[in-house]
Write a protein that holds these residues in place. Structure first.
Motif, PDB file in Angstrom:
ATOM      1  N   ASP A  70     -10.397 -36.777 -60.554  1.00 31.29           N
ATOM      2  CA  ASP A  70     -10.173 -35.613 -59.690  1.00 31.29           C
ATOM      3  C   ASP A  70      -9.730 -36.107 -58.307  1.00 31.29           C
ATOM      4  O   ASP A  70     -10.535 -36.619 -57.523  1.00 31.29           O
ATOM      5  CB  ASP A  70     -11.482 -34.812 -59.579  1.00 31.29           C
ATOM      6  CG  ASP A  70     -11.294 -33.551 -58.760  1.00 31.29           C
ATOM      7  OD1 ASP A  70     -10.338 -33.481 -57.965  1.00 31.29           O
ATOM      8  OD2 ASP A  70     -12.117 -32.635 -58.904  1.00 31.29           O
ATOM      9  N   TYR A 118     -21.197 -35.655 -52.889  1.00 35.63           N
ATOM     10  CA  TYR A 118     -22.274 -35.653 -53.891  1.00 35.63           C
ATOM     11  C   TYR A 118     -22.374 -34.258 -54.523  1.00 35.63           C
ATOM     12  O   TYR A 118     -22.448 -34.121 -55.752  1.00 35.63           O
ATOM     13  CB  TYR A 118     -23.580 -36.023 -53.193  1.00 35.63           C
ATOM     14  CG  TYR A 118     -24.787 -36.126 -54.091  1.00 35.63           C
ATOM     15  CD1 TYR A 118     -24.999 -37.258 -54.866  1.00 35.63           C
ATOM     16  CD2 TYR A 118     -25.720 -35.087 -54.162  1.00 35.63           C
ATOM     17  CE1 TYR A 118     -26.111 -37.375 -55.682  1.00 35.63           C
ATOM     18  CE2 TYR A 118     -26.840 -35.192 -54.982  1.00 35.63           C
ATOM     19  CZ  TYR A 118     -27.030 -36.332 -55.731  1.00 35.63           C
ATOM     20  OH  TYR A 118     -28.130 -36.445 -56.539  1.00 35.63           O
ATOM     21  N   GLU A 119     -22.340 -33.230 -53.675  1.00 38.96           N
ATOM     22  CA  GLU A 119     -22.440 -31.860 -54.210  1.00 38.96           C
ATOM     23  C   GLU A 119     -21.244 -31.520 -55.094  1.00 38.96           C
ATOM     24  O   GLU A 119     -21.385 -30.913 -56.145  1.00 38.96           O
ATOM     25  CB  GLU A 119     -22.561 -30.851 -53.058  1.00 38.96           C
ATOM     26  CG  GLU A 119     -23.996 -30.766 -52.584  1.00 38.96           C
ATOM     27  CD  GLU A 119     -24.140 -30.317 -51.139  1.00 38.96           C
ATOM     28  OE1 GLU A 119     -23.216 -29.658 -50.612  1.00 38.96           O
ATOM     29  OE2 GLU A 119     -25.196 -30.656 -50.532  1.00 38.96           O
ATOM     30  N   ARG A 120     -20.078 -31.945 -54.655  1.00 42.22           N
ATOM     31  CA  ARG A 120     -18.869 -31.670 -55.449  1.00 42.22           C
ATOM     32  C   ARG A 120     -18.961 -32.375 -56.816  1.00 42.22           C
ATOM     33  O   ARG A 120     -18.538 -31.832 -57.830  1.00 42.22           O
ATOM     34  CB  ARG A 120     -17.644 -32.160 -54.640  1.00 42.22           C
ATOM     35  CG  ARG A 120     -16.333 -31.868 -55.249  1.00 42.22           C
ATOM     36  CD  ARG A 120     -16.008 -30.372 -55.319  1.00 42.22           C
ATOM     37  NE  ARG A 120     -14.951 -30.126 -56.293  1.00 42.22           N
ATOM     38  CZ  ARG A 120     -15.121 -29.518 -57.469  1.00 42.22           C
ATOM     39  NH1 ARG A 120     -16.288 -29.037 -57.826  1.00 42.22           N
ATOM     40  NH2 ARG A 120     -14.110 -29.365 -58.296  1.00 42.22           N
ATOM     41  N   GLN A 175     -21.722 -32.979 -58.462  1.00 40.89           N
ATOM     42  CA  GLN A 175     -22.655 -32.212 -59.297  1.00 40.89           C
ATOM     43  C   GLN A 175     -21.949 -30.974 -59.881  1.00 40.89           C
ATOM     44  O   GLN A 175     -22.108 -30.646 -61.049  1.00 40.89           O
ATOM     45  CB  GLN A 175     -23.886 -31.719 -58.493  1.00 40.89           C
ATOM     46  CG  GLN A 175     -24.622 -32.781 -57.699  1.00 40.89           C
ATOM     47  CD  GLN A 175     -25.197 -33.882 -58.569  1.00 40.89           C
ATOM     48  OE1 GLN A 175     -25.648 -33.622 -59.671  1.00 40.89           O
ATOM     49  NE2 GLN A 175     -25.153 -35.106 -58.107  1.00 40.89           N
ATOM     50  N   GLU A 176     -21.144 -30.322 -59.031  1.00 44.21           N
ATOM     51  CA  GLU A 176     -20.424 -29.123 -59.512  1.00 44.21           C
ATOM     52  C   GLU A 176     -19.470 -29.499 -60.649  1.00 44.21           C
ATOM     53  O   GLU A 176     -19.397 -28.824 -61.665  1.00 44.21           O
ATOM     54  CB  GLU A 176     -19.581 -28.511 -58.390  1.00 44.21           C
ATOM     55  CG  GLU A 176     -20.377 -27.712 -57.375  1.00 44.21           C
ATOM     56  CD  GLU A 176     -19.562 -27.470 -56.095  1.00 44.21           C
ATOM     57  OE1 GLU A 176     -20.190 -27.175 -55.073  1.00 44.21           O
ATOM     58  OE2 GLU A 176     -18.305 -27.622 -56.127  1.00 44.21           O
ATOM     59  N   LYS A 177     -18.772 -30.585 -60.418  1.00 41.56           N
ATOM     60  CA  LYS A 177     -17.785 -31.034 -61.416  1.00 41.56           C
ATOM     61  C   LYS A 177     -18.483 -31.345 -62.739  1.00 41.56           C
ATOM     62  O   LYS A 177     -18.011 -30.968 -63.810  1.00 41.56           O
ATOM     63  CB  LYS A 177     -17.083 -32.287 -60.879  1.00 41.56           C
ATOM     64  CG  LYS A 177     -15.960 -32.769 -61.712  1.00 41.56           C
ATOM     65  CD  LYS A 177     -14.692 -32.048 -61.333  1.00 41.56           C
ATOM     66  CE  LYS A 177     -13.564 -32.359 -62.277  1.00 41.56           C
ATOM     67  NZ  LYS A 177     -12.360 -31.606 -61.936  1.00 41.56           N
ATOM     68  N   ALA A 214     -21.244 -30.091 -63.810  1.00 45.03           N
ATOM     69  CA  ALA A 214     -21.676 -28.839 -64.443  1.00 45.03           C
ATOM     70  C   ALA A 214     -20.488 -28.181 -65.145  1.00 45.03           C
ATOM     71  O   ALA A 214     -20.605 -27.694 -66.276  1.00 45.03           O
ATOM     72  CB  ALA A 214     -22.270 -27.905 -63.392  1.00 45.03           C
ATOM     73  N   GLU A 215     -19.309 -28.225 -64.502  1.00 48.33           N
ATOM     74  CA  GLU A 215     -18.110 -27.633 -65.134  1.00 48.33           C
ATOM     75  C   GLU A 215     -17.819 -28.355 -66.452  1.00 48.33           C
ATOM     76  O   GLU A 215     -17.530 -27.723 -67.461  1.00 48.33           O
ATOM     77  CB  GLU A 215     -16.875 -27.825 -64.233  1.00 48.33           C
ATOM     78  CG  GLU A 215     -16.832 -26.910 -63.013  1.00 48.33           C
ATOM     79  CD  GLU A 215     -15.848 -27.447 -61.933  1.00 48.33           C
ATOM     80  OE1 GLU A 215     -16.103 -27.130 -60.769  1.00 48.33           O
ATOM     81  OE2 GLU A 215     -14.871 -28.175 -62.267  1.00 48.33           O
ATOM     82  N   GLU A 246     -20.341 -27.348 -69.123  1.00 43.79           N
ATOM     83  CA  GLU A 246     -20.089 -25.979 -69.616  1.00 43.79           C
ATOM     84  C   GLU A 246     -18.916 -25.962 -70.581  1.00 43.79           C
ATOM     85  O   GLU A 246     -18.976 -25.343 -71.631  1.00 43.79           O
ATOM     86  CB  GLU A 246     -19.738 -25.044 -68.444  1.00 43.79           C
ATOM     87  CG  GLU A 246     -20.961 -24.384 -67.839  1.00 43.79           C
ATOM     88  CD  GLU A 246     -20.652 -23.763 -66.486  1.00 43.79           C
ATOM     89  OE1 GLU A 246     -19.521 -23.280 -66.285  1.00 43.79           O
ATOM     90  OE2 GLU A 246     -21.552 -23.800 -65.624  1.00 43.79           O
TER      91      GLU A 246
END
Ligand code: GCU
Length: 348
Positions: free
Chosen positions: A130, A329-331, A333-335, A337-338, A341
């Motif tokens: 990414d 770091y937050e991004r 974690q989001e990635k 999770a995506e 899913e």
């Protein structure tokens, strides 16, 4: 496999060859071509070297009148840390460096050294692919004399030792384990209860063989390509880190390219990365079989939850010390999770 016994070469010869190479830095006098030195610490059977060969071929096919790409595997130009320093000064144009050691050159790299940062290899690859996540880090080091033009797969890191299977963190207690020369890795080892012994990759074989250390941690290719499977008996899938290798390039060299040359070099880096990634999975599978069948290494799969729990405080420590990493770091974690899913959607 394992026939590349470079770890036996006397260090003086290596040092001598580095000095000679660097003394001849720049142009090839006989043809007036610009020499591009590419250094890495893997054997010539390794996927990384395969990627480099494709790069060399591509650049020389398209820019061969002006550039001569020269590959230096097996620490011929020194340890990774030496090679990064040489890349900063421009004595070497391109180096493959583990993300681990790069954190000592620029603290943004710390993020990818965190243990159990990624839930799966899919999440790891999605993050590394990414550009929004990685490019600010990859391009943000120009002031340090280099930028990252590609990332290479270095799989999953696991512990391997001489005398005991690792099933829980307690099993590491009292063991001297080689780690990469990175503060994050030393701290990780402390949290796991082992005794961290930082050293360069090329010294690990002899250190295990002579009993200076009890083992190390790395992907499966270290067992075969570097012969570590000859000197350890157990390989335990703690899966504690997925740390990429970064292909770093001297900024002055890159900035000196014309826009057409730059386009060709970028295409070369992308082919290098693609070739290395494609070769990776198969090489790991082959290494596992070879280590088990021909080197007598026993593999085991511990429950990783206790290992994860022991090292998780490190995430907070690193983020507290370096708050600029928090949004990344937050991004991540989001990635992740995506990715999970999407995977769940696909299996439903
Ligand atoms: C892996 C990685 C190398 C690194 C080595 C190490 O092999 O690909 O870049 O140097 O681990 O543990 O030092």
């Amino acid at each position: 496999m394992g026939n590349d016994k470079w770890h036996y070469l006397p260090k003086m010869i290596l040092l001598g060859s580095v000095m000679i190479l660097i003394a001849g830095c720049g142009r090839d006098d006989s043809s007036d071509k610009r020499i591009i030195r590419v250094g890495h610490n893997q054997s010539q059977n390794h996927p990384t070297h395969m990627g480099m060969e494709v790069f060399e071929e591509y650049i020389e096919e398209h820019l061969g009148d002006d550039y001569d790409v020269q590959l230096y595997p097996s620490e011929l130009l020194g340890t990774q840390t030496n090679m990064v320093q040489l890349t900063q000064t421009g004595a070497v144009e391109i180096t493959v460096a583990s993300n681990s050691i790069l954190e000592t050159f620029n603290d943004q790299f710390e993020i990818f050294n965190l243990p159990y940062l990624f839930e799966s290899q899919e999440a790891y690859r999605a993050v590394m692919n990414d550009p929004e996540i990685v490019q600010p880090i990859f391009q943000g080091t120009a002031d340090s004399g280099f930028v990252t033009m590609a990332w290479l797969d270095a799989g999953i890191r696991n512990f391997y030792v001489t005398d005991t299977q690792i099933n829980e963190p307690e099993d590491l207690r009292g063991l001297k384990i080689r780690v990469q020369q990175s503060p994050t890795n030393v701290r990780m080892m402390q949290l796991l209860g082992g005794s961290a012994t930082p050293m360069g990759f090329g010294d690990v074989y002899t250190a295990i063989q002579s009993g200076v250390i009890d083992g190390a941690e790395n992907n499966e290719l270290a067992l075969t390509e570097n012969g570590h499977g000859d000197v350890v008996n157990y390989y335990s899938y703690t899966q504690h880190q997925m740390i990429p290798d970064e292909v770093i390039v001297n900024t002055v060299f890159l900035e000196g390219l014309s826009s057409e040359e730059r386009r060709i070099f970028e295409e070369g880096f992308s082919l290098m990365q693609q070739t290395q990634h494609e070769a990776w999975a198969q090489k790991v599978d082959e290494a596992r079989v070879h280590a088990q069948e021909n080197m007598g290494v026993e593999f085991n799969y511990p429950d990783v939850s206790a290992f994860r729990e022991a090292v998780l405080p490190l995430h907070e420590e690193v983020l507290d010390n370096n708050p600029t990493l928090k949004p990344i770091y937050e991004r991540i974690q989001e990635k992740a999770a995506e990715v999970s899913e999407t995977e769940e959607g696909e299996t439903e």
